[in-house]
Design a protein around this motif. Structure first.
Motif, PDB file in Angstrom:
ATOM      1  N   VAL A  43      -9.044   2.667   3.044  1.00  0.00           N
ATOM      2  CA  VAL A  43      -7.958   3.246   3.822  1.00  0.00           C
ATOM      3  C   VAL A  43      -7.280   4.322   2.990  1.00  0.00           C
ATOM      4  CG1 VAL A  43      -7.616   1.167   5.214  1.00  0.00           C
ATOM      5  CG2 VAL A  43      -6.286   1.480   3.126  1.00  0.00           C
ATOM      6  N   GLU A  44      -6.542   5.147   3.658  1.00  0.00           N
ATOM      7  CA  GLU A  44      -5.838   6.236   2.995  1.00  0.00           C
ATOM      8  C   GLU A  44      -4.389   6.228   3.454  1.00  0.00           C
ATOM      9  OE1 GLU A  44      -7.061  10.714   2.061  1.00  0.00           O
ATOM     10  OE2 GLU A  44      -6.922  10.299   4.205  1.00  0.00           O
ATOM     11  N   VAL A  45      -3.476   6.285   2.490  1.00  0.00           N
ATOM     12  CA  VAL A  45      -2.056   6.389   2.813  1.00  0.00           C
ATOM     13  C   VAL A  45      -1.695   7.864   2.773  1.00  0.00           C
ATOM     14  CG1 VAL A  45       0.291   5.720   2.202  1.00  0.00           C
ATOM     15  CG2 VAL A  45      -1.617   4.139   1.764  1.00  0.00           C
ATOM     16  N   VAL A  46      -1.175   8.349   3.877  1.00  0.00           N
ATOM     17  CA  VAL A  46      -0.757   9.746   3.982  1.00  0.00           C
ATOM     18  C   VAL A  46       0.766   9.769   3.985  1.00  0.00           C
ATOM     19  CG1 VAL A  46      -0.844  11.843   5.375  1.00  0.00           C
ATOM     20  CG2 VAL A  46      -2.838  10.311   5.271  1.00  0.00           C
ATOM     21  N   THR A  47       1.327  10.472   3.010  1.00  0.00           N
ATOM     22  CA  THR A  47       2.777  10.545   2.840  1.00  0.00           C
ATOM     23  C   THR A  47       3.251  11.968   3.096  1.00  0.00           C
ATOM     24  OG1 THR A  47       2.693   8.789   1.181  1.00  0.00           O
ATOM     25  CG2 THR A  47       4.678  10.166   1.210  1.00  0.00           C
ATOM     26  N   GLN A  48       4.283  12.105   3.932  1.00  0.00           N
ATOM     27  CA  GLN A  48       4.876  13.409   4.218  1.00  0.00           C
ATOM     28  C   GLN A  48       6.399  13.282   4.210  1.00  0.00           C
ATOM     29  OE1 GLN A  48       2.799  14.123   8.022  1.00  0.00           O
ATOM     30  NE2 GLN A  48       1.854  15.878   6.997  1.00  0.00           N
ATOM     31  N   VAL A  49       7.055  14.306   3.705  1.00  0.00           N
ATOM     32  CA  VAL A  49       8.513  14.339   3.682  1.00  0.00           C
ATOM     33  C   VAL A  49       9.022  14.707   5.065  1.00  0.00           C
ATOM     34  CG1 VAL A  49      10.541  15.459   2.679  1.00  0.00           C
ATOM     35  CG2 VAL A  49       8.547  14.979   1.241  1.00  0.00           C
ATOM     36  N   PHE A  59       0.825  -1.206   0.000  1.00  0.00           N
ATOM     37  CA  PHE A  59       0.000   0.000   0.000  1.00  0.00           C
ATOM     38  C   PHE A  59       0.861   1.259   0.000  1.00  0.00           C
ATOM     39  CE2 PHE A  59      -3.662  -2.253   2.512  1.00  0.00           C
ATOM     40  CZ  PHE A  59      -3.955  -3.034   1.405  1.00  0.00           C
ATOM     41  N   ILE A  60       1.880   1.286   0.866  1.00  0.00           N
ATOM     42  CA  ILE A  60       2.701   2.497   0.929  1.00  0.00           C
ATOM     43  C   ILE A  60       3.569   2.635  -0.321  1.00  0.00           C
ATOM     44  CG2 ILE A  60       2.564   2.666   3.446  1.00  0.00           C
ATOM     45  CD1 ILE A  60       5.468   1.649   3.605  1.00  0.00           C
TER      46      ILE A  60
END
Length: 129
Positions: free
Chosen positions: A74-80, A28-29
């Motif tokens: 579901v939701e994948v939340v990506t942050q630097v 998923f990620i």
């Protein structure tokens, strides 16, 4: 910068207990990272063909907090988290209705065709800001 990517949990994603099999969170990620990079305007196929640069996971820290189940959205939340010359650290959470189910810190590196570290491409670094 925050990127959000929604995923529906399919039967094939689950185990005998009906919950998402642990390794599938990594899938998923990965999908979310691919869409995030695409959204930055980076064509990874062209990057490899033109500059000989690919991204690879160097390290991952993962924490499984609660299960996702068949048919959940579901939701994948990506942050630097951090960017250096050849390394990118991302925080990626898988969430359902605001609840964090899976939390990870992923370290990516840029590699050349021989597998040696190289600087992150300038156009990629520019798009991170």
């Amino acid at each position: 910068m925050t990127h959000r990517f929604k995923i529906r949990v399919y039967y094939e994603d689950t185990d005998l207990a009906g919950i998402v099999y642990y390794a599938n969170y990594l899938r998923f990620i990965e999908r979310a990272r691919s869409e995030w990079v695409r959204g930055l305007g980076v064509d990874q196929v062209a990057l490899k063909a033109d500059e000989g640069v690919v991204f690879a996971v160097r390290r991952i820290e993962a924490e499984y907090l609660a299960p996702a189940r068949f048919d959940d959205e579901v939701e994948v939340v990506t942050q630097v988290e951090a960017v250096t010359g050849a390394r990118l650290v991302l925080n990626q959470d898988v969430m359902r209705a605001g609840q964090v189910l899976f939390s990870s810190i992923v370290t990516l590196v840029a590699l050349n065709e021989q597998g040696a570290p190289v600087r992150l491409p300038a156009n990629f670094r520019r798009n991170l800001h």
